[in-house]
Write a protein that holds these residues in place. Structure first.
Motif, short mmCIF file in Angstrom:
data_model
loop_
_atom_site.label_atom_id
_atom_site.label_comp_id
_atom_site.label_asym_id
_atom_site.label_seq_id
_atom_site.Cartn_x
_atom_site.Cartn_y
_atom_site.Cartn_z
N VAL A 106 0.93 -1.30 0.06
CA VAL A 106 0.06 -0.08 -0.05
C VAL A 106 0.70 0.88 0.43
O VAL A 106 0.92 2.16 -0.22
N GLN A 107 1.95 1.33 1.04
CA GLN A 107 2.80 2.71 1.05
C GLN A 107 3.28 2.41 -0.25
O GLN A 107 4.15 3.72 -0.91
N ALA A 108 3.36 1.53 -1.14
CA ALA A 108 4.36 1.43 -2.47
C ALA A 108 3.66 1.85 -3.36
O ALA A 108 4.09 3.52 -4.31
N VAL A 109 1.88 1.21 -3.76
CA VAL A 109 1.04 1.97 -4.88
C VAL A 109 0.63 3.93 -4.48
O VAL A 109 0.60 4.02 -5.51
N LEU A 110 0.69 3.89 -3.27
CA LEU A 110 0.38 5.31 -2.60
C LEU A 110 1.90 6.39 -2.66
O LEU A 110 1.13 7.89 -2.95
N ASP A 111 2.86 5.55 -2.30
CA ASP A 111 3.83 6.49 -2.71
C ASP A 111 3.70 7.15 -0.85
O ASP A 111 4.77 8.72 -1.40
N THR A 112 4.18 6.80 -0.66
CA THR A 112 3.64 7.35 0.59
C THR A 112 3.81 6.43 1.84
O THR A 112 3.40 5.52 2.33
N PRO A 113 4.51 7.30 3.60
CA PRO A 113 5.00 6.09 4.61
C PRO A 113 4.00 6.31 5.18
O PRO A 113 3.63 5.72 6.45
N ASN A 114 2.93 7.53 4.85
CA ASN A 114 1.60 7.81 5.95
C ASN A 114 0.16 7.43 5.17
O ASN A 114 -0.15 7.73 4.55
N VAL A 115 -0.07 5.66 6.03
CA VAL A 115 -1.26 5.35 4.97
C VAL A 115 -1.83 5.49 7.00
O VAL A 115 -2.16 5.08 7.91
N LEU A 116 -3.63 5.48 6.59
CA LEU A 116 -4.56 5.80 6.84
C LEU A 116 -5.54 4.02 6.82
O LEU A 116 -5.92 4.10 5.49
N LEU A 117 -6.25 3.18 7.66
CA LEU A 117 -7.38 2.90 6.80
C LEU A 117 -8.72 3.33 7.27
O LEU A 117 -9.03 3.47 7.57
N TRP A 118 -9.54 3.42 5.82
CA TRP A 118 -10.41 4.21 5.99
C TRP A 118 -11.55 3.10 6.19
O TRP A 118 -12.46 3.82 7.21
N SER A 119 -11.63 2.27 5.72
CA SER A 119 -12.77 0.68 6.04
C SER A 119 -12.41 -0.43 5.93
O SER A 119 -11.34 -0.60 5.11
N SER A 120 -13.09 -1.45 6.40
CA SER A 120 -13.17 -2.57 5.93
C SER A 120 -14.10 -3.55 6.08
O SER A 120 -15.70 -2.87 6.83
N ASP A 121 -14.24 -4.59 5.23
CA ASP A 121 -15.61 -5.03 5.56
C ASP A 121 -15.38 -6.63 4.93
O ASP A 121 -14.39 -7.18 4.02
N GLU B 51 -15.82 11.64 10.75
CA GLU B 51 -15.30 10.20 9.91
C GLU B 51 -14.45 9.45 10.69
O GLU B 51 -13.44 10.34 11.48
N ALA B 52 -13.96 8.49 11.09
CA ALA B 52 -12.88 7.86 12.37
C ALA B 52 -12.05 7.21 11.38
O ALA B 52 -12.91 6.98 10.52
N VAL B 53 -10.91 6.61 11.39
CA VAL B 53 -10.23 6.15 10.40
C VAL B 53 -9.00 5.49 11.97
O VAL B 53 -8.08 5.69 12.68
#
Length: 306
Positions: free
Chosen positions: A77-92, A244-246
């Motif tokens: 995920v860090q690679a495709v978004l090109d950032t070390p700062n990642v949040l999980l917005w949702s899961s299902d 929202e909360a993440v």
């Protein structure tokens, strides 16, 4: 080697709008995951996964929270978004029972989310059961369609119930999307190659929030069980009115537009108190997400269509 991996996966993602397959869990790890899932479902009323319990399970199920923070997933995920700062917005949980007629019509994940820029959102879809293939209703991606940005969607049944131009099925009645949304097809949507994203248990795919994708019915004799994790770069903001909360997955926050969800301890170290806090957070986050997701609907449609 890590740098080469990051560059290769990002280049493929930017070009095609997806990366698949990515090996995430070993056979023993995914067997334990499936066992934990089945044991949890068997403890539910009527042993059925339904309603809000399908969504945001990372907040109260330690075995799902561990997957959210899995090193192979997070690094991808860090690679495709090109950032070390990642949040999980949702899961299902994304489940189709054996011999299920349920389908997901052609759509984009960004629709209704309110997240901006949506280009910095990615869905990770992990196969929990084995043989997630065309027979069992795996996803099909329209290669390169993410470059079109957000396309118009229509909701509900068409006049004759037919959605033959989006899916090989007879009726939109079986559409499992909460608002039965489907993209309004135009000449652009027909230009990409359809890629069948078959996965073995423990493998995952990653796809861009704007990538057109769909899935057909499960014609196999086994349930098709997947876990969808929707990550965003920490720079992404929510433009809809409800705050929202993440979950913070890696790095740091970049703005104060989200509240932070309580994180369960990793590796099954969660106490009963941690899980109770997670259940309360689950109810709160679901209320917020539902308020934003349905804020443009004339009527609130059933949140769970399975």
């Amino acid at each position: 080697a890590t740098s080469q991996f990051s560059s290769a996966i990002r280049e493929s993602y930017l070009s095609n709008g997806y990366v698949t397959p990515v090996d995430v869990l070993s056979s023993s790890e995914v067997s334990k995951l499936l066992q934990s899932y089945n044991e949890w479902v068997s403890s539910l009323p009527d042993a059925k996964l339904a309603g809000d319990l399908r969504f945001r399970p990372h907040l109260h199920l330690p075995f799902i929270n561990d997957i959210v923070h899995n090193e192979r997933i997070v690094s991808s995920v860090q690679a495709v978004l090109d950032t070390p700062n990642v949040l999980l917005w949702s899961s299902d949980f994304n489940v189709k029972g054996e011999q299920s007629s349920g389908i997901f019509s052609l759509h984009q994940d960004a629709t209704y989310t309110g997240l901006s820029p949506a280009e910095l959102g990615v869905t990770v879809w992990l196969a929990v059961s084995d043989n997630v293939n065309e027979e069992s209703g795996c996803m099909t991606f329209v290669e390169g369609s993410h470059v079109f940005g957000q396309l118009p969607h229509i909701e509900g049944n068409s006049e004759d119930g037919s959605i033959s131009n989006e899916c090989d099925c007879e009726s939109n009645t079986h559409n499992m999307l909460s608002r039965k949304q489907r993209v309004t097809l135009d000449e652009r949507a027909d230009t990409g190659r359809n890629v069948v994203a078959s996965l073995r248990a423990g493998q995952a795919s990653l796809h861009h929030f704007h990538l057109l994708h769909k899935s057909g019915p499960n014609n196999s004799t086994q349930p098709r069980i997947g876990l969808a994790l929707r990550y965003i770069a920490a720079s992404v903001k929510q433009t809809k009115p409800t705050r929202e909360a993440v979950t913070l997955v890696s790095g740091t926050l970049e703005h104060d537009g989200f509240d932070l969800e309580p994180a369960l301890p990793l590796e099954f170290n969660a106490t009963g108190n941690d899980i109770e806090k997670g259940r309360a957070a689950h109810q709160d986050s679901m209320r917020r997400e539902r308020a934003n997701y349905f804020d443009t609907a004339n009527t609130v449609k059933a949140y769970d269509q399975s």
